[in-house]
Design a protein around this motif. Structure first.
Motif, PDB file in Angstrom:
ATOM      1  N   TRP A  14      18.225  11.394 -27.238  1.00 17.45           N
ATOM      2  CA  TRP A  14      18.814  12.653 -26.814  1.00 17.45           C
ATOM      3  C   TRP A  14      17.755  13.492 -26.131  1.00 17.45           C
ATOM      4  CZ3 TRP A  14      19.288  11.211 -32.113  1.00 17.45           C
ATOM      5  CH2 TRP A  14      20.540  10.711 -32.466  1.00 17.45           C
ATOM      6  N   ARG A  15      18.166  14.261 -25.153  1.00 16.70           N
ATOM      7  CA  ARG A  15      17.251  15.234 -24.546  1.00 16.70           C
ATOM      8  C   ARG A  15      16.887  16.266 -25.608  1.00 16.70           C
ATOM      9  NH1 ARG A  15      15.921  15.533 -19.787  1.00 16.70           N
ATOM     10  NH2 ARG A  15      15.812  17.783 -19.689  1.00 16.70           N
ATOM     11  N   LEU A  16      15.640  16.641 -25.631  1.00 13.32           N
ATOM     12  CA  LEU A  16      15.162  17.579 -26.640  1.00 13.32           C
ATOM     13  C   LEU A  16      15.745  18.974 -26.435  1.00 13.32           C
ATOM     14  CD1 LEU A  16      13.387  17.787 -29.092  1.00 13.32           C
ATOM     15  CD2 LEU A  16      11.415  18.081 -27.614  1.00 13.32           C
ATOM     16  N   HIS A  59       9.633  21.883 -33.830  1.00 17.17           N
ATOM     17  CA  HIS A  59       8.181  22.015 -33.810  1.00 17.17           C
ATOM     18  C   HIS A  59       7.481  21.370 -32.616  1.00 17.17           C
ATOM     19  CE1 HIS A  59       8.322  23.963 -37.642  1.00 17.17           C
ATOM     20  NE2 HIS A  59       9.011  22.947 -38.159  1.00 17.17           N
ATOM     21  N   VAL A  60       8.237  20.814 -31.682  1.00 17.95           N
ATOM     22  CA  VAL A  60       7.617  20.259 -30.482  1.00 17.95           C
ATOM     23  C   VAL A  60       7.118  21.427 -29.617  1.00 17.95           C
ATOM     24  CG1 VAL A  60       8.088  19.015 -28.321  1.00 17.95           C
ATOM     25  CG2 VAL A  60       8.966  18.143 -30.496  1.00 17.95           C
ATOM     26  N   ARG A  61       5.893  21.285 -29.123  1.00 20.79           N
ATOM     27  CA  ARG A  61       5.308  22.344 -28.295  1.00 20.79           C
ATOM     28  C   ARG A  61       6.179  22.645 -27.082  1.00 20.79           C
ATOM     29  NH1 ARG A  61      -0.583  20.232 -27.430  1.00 20.79           N
ATOM     30  NH2 ARG A  61       0.295  18.339 -28.245  1.00 20.79           N
ATOM     31  N   GLY A  68      11.309  16.431 -22.533  1.00 17.94           N
ATOM     32  CA  GLY A  68      11.181  15.560 -23.692  1.00 17.94           C
ATOM     33  C   GLY A  68      12.499  14.996 -24.195  1.00 17.94           C
ATOM     34  N   VAL A  69      12.371  13.873 -24.873  1.00 19.93           N
ATOM     35  CA  VAL A  69      13.523  13.248 -25.513  1.00 19.93           C
ATOM     36  C   VAL A  69      13.160  12.890 -26.953  1.00 19.93           C
ATOM     37  CG1 VAL A  69      14.554  12.301 -23.412  1.00 19.93           C
ATOM     38  CG2 VAL A  69      12.920  10.941 -24.707  1.00 19.93           C
ATOM     39  N   ASP A  87       9.250  11.801 -31.032  1.00 15.47           N
ATOM     40  CA  ASP A  87       9.302  12.961 -30.155  1.00 15.47           C
ATOM     41  C   ASP A  87       8.013  12.997 -29.339  1.00 15.47           C
ATOM     42  OD1 ASP A  87       7.264  14.843 -31.364  1.00 15.47           O
ATOM     43  OD2 ASP A  87       8.580  14.680 -33.092  1.00 15.47           O
ATOM     44  N   PRO A  88       7.953  13.822 -28.285  1.00 20.59           N
ATOM     45  CA  PRO A  88       6.807  13.795 -27.386  1.00 20.59           C
ATOM     46  C   PRO A  88       5.555  14.515 -27.896  1.00 20.59           C
ATOM     47  CG  PRO A  88       8.426  15.357 -26.590  1.00 20.59           C
ATOM     48  CD  PRO A  88       9.032  14.664 -27.771  1.00 20.59           C
ATOM     49  N   ASP A  89       5.616  15.173 -29.035  1.00 21.03           N
ATOM     50  CA  ASP A  89       4.480  15.936 -29.547  1.00 21.03           C
ATOM     51  C   ASP A  89       3.586  15.027 -30.398  1.00 21.03           C
ATOM     52  OD1 ASP A  89       2.735  17.807 -30.737  1.00 21.03           O
ATOM     53  OD2 ASP A  89       4.278  19.352 -30.643  1.00 21.03           O
TER      54      ASP A  89
END
Length: 140
Positions: A14-16, A59-61, A68-69, A87-89
């Motif tokens: 899913w798209r973040l 909590h992803v920056r 991000g996804v 996640d991308p973080d």
């Protein structure tokens, strides 16, 4: 469990931006029900998924959110379920022992209490992290 079934896998992403953890909880409920997993295991899986997905969503920056996804994967092998949420973080999740009256910081404590085991690793892409956990299927 479905008789004779030993291994199943499913995944999605899913798209973040705009992601809501309820989507992941519903996926867990639907997939595990389809696989014939006992309701008690499904309830625990939904709760853990909710906590990990909420951490990923909240909590992803900021600079990583737009493009991000979130990747989600569930594997069933024998009596063991393995879940992964990436996640991308790259920052690791922190297991913080919340104070008795604290309304935050309880998510990973719940994961720690309900999962057979859990952890995190750098995503295979080299960007971000994967939080994983396993559960043993309960039988009625």
């Amino acid at each position: 469990m479905i008789p004779g079934t030993k291994e199943w896998t499913t995944s999605c992403e899913w798209r973040l931006d705009g992601f809501e953890p309820i989507v992941a909880r519903r996926m867990v409920e639907n997939i595990l029900s389809l696989w014939g997993v006992h309701a008690e295991t499904i309830d625990d899986a939904k709760l853990i998924t909710s906590e990990v997905a909420t951490n990923a969503a909240e909590h992803v920056r900021r600079e990583l959110r737009k493009a991000g996804v979130i990747h989600f994967r569930i594997d069933l092998s024998g009596d063991t379920l393995r879940f992964e949420i990436s996640d991308p973080d790259p920052r690791p999740p922190l297991l913080i022992r919340a104070a008795h009256d604290d309304e935050q910081y309880r998510g990973l404590t719940i994961v720690d209490a309900l999962a057979k085991d859990w952890g995190f690793e750098v995503a295979s892409s080299g960007t971000g992290k994967v939080v994983w956990w396993t559960q043993t299927i309960s039988h009625p």
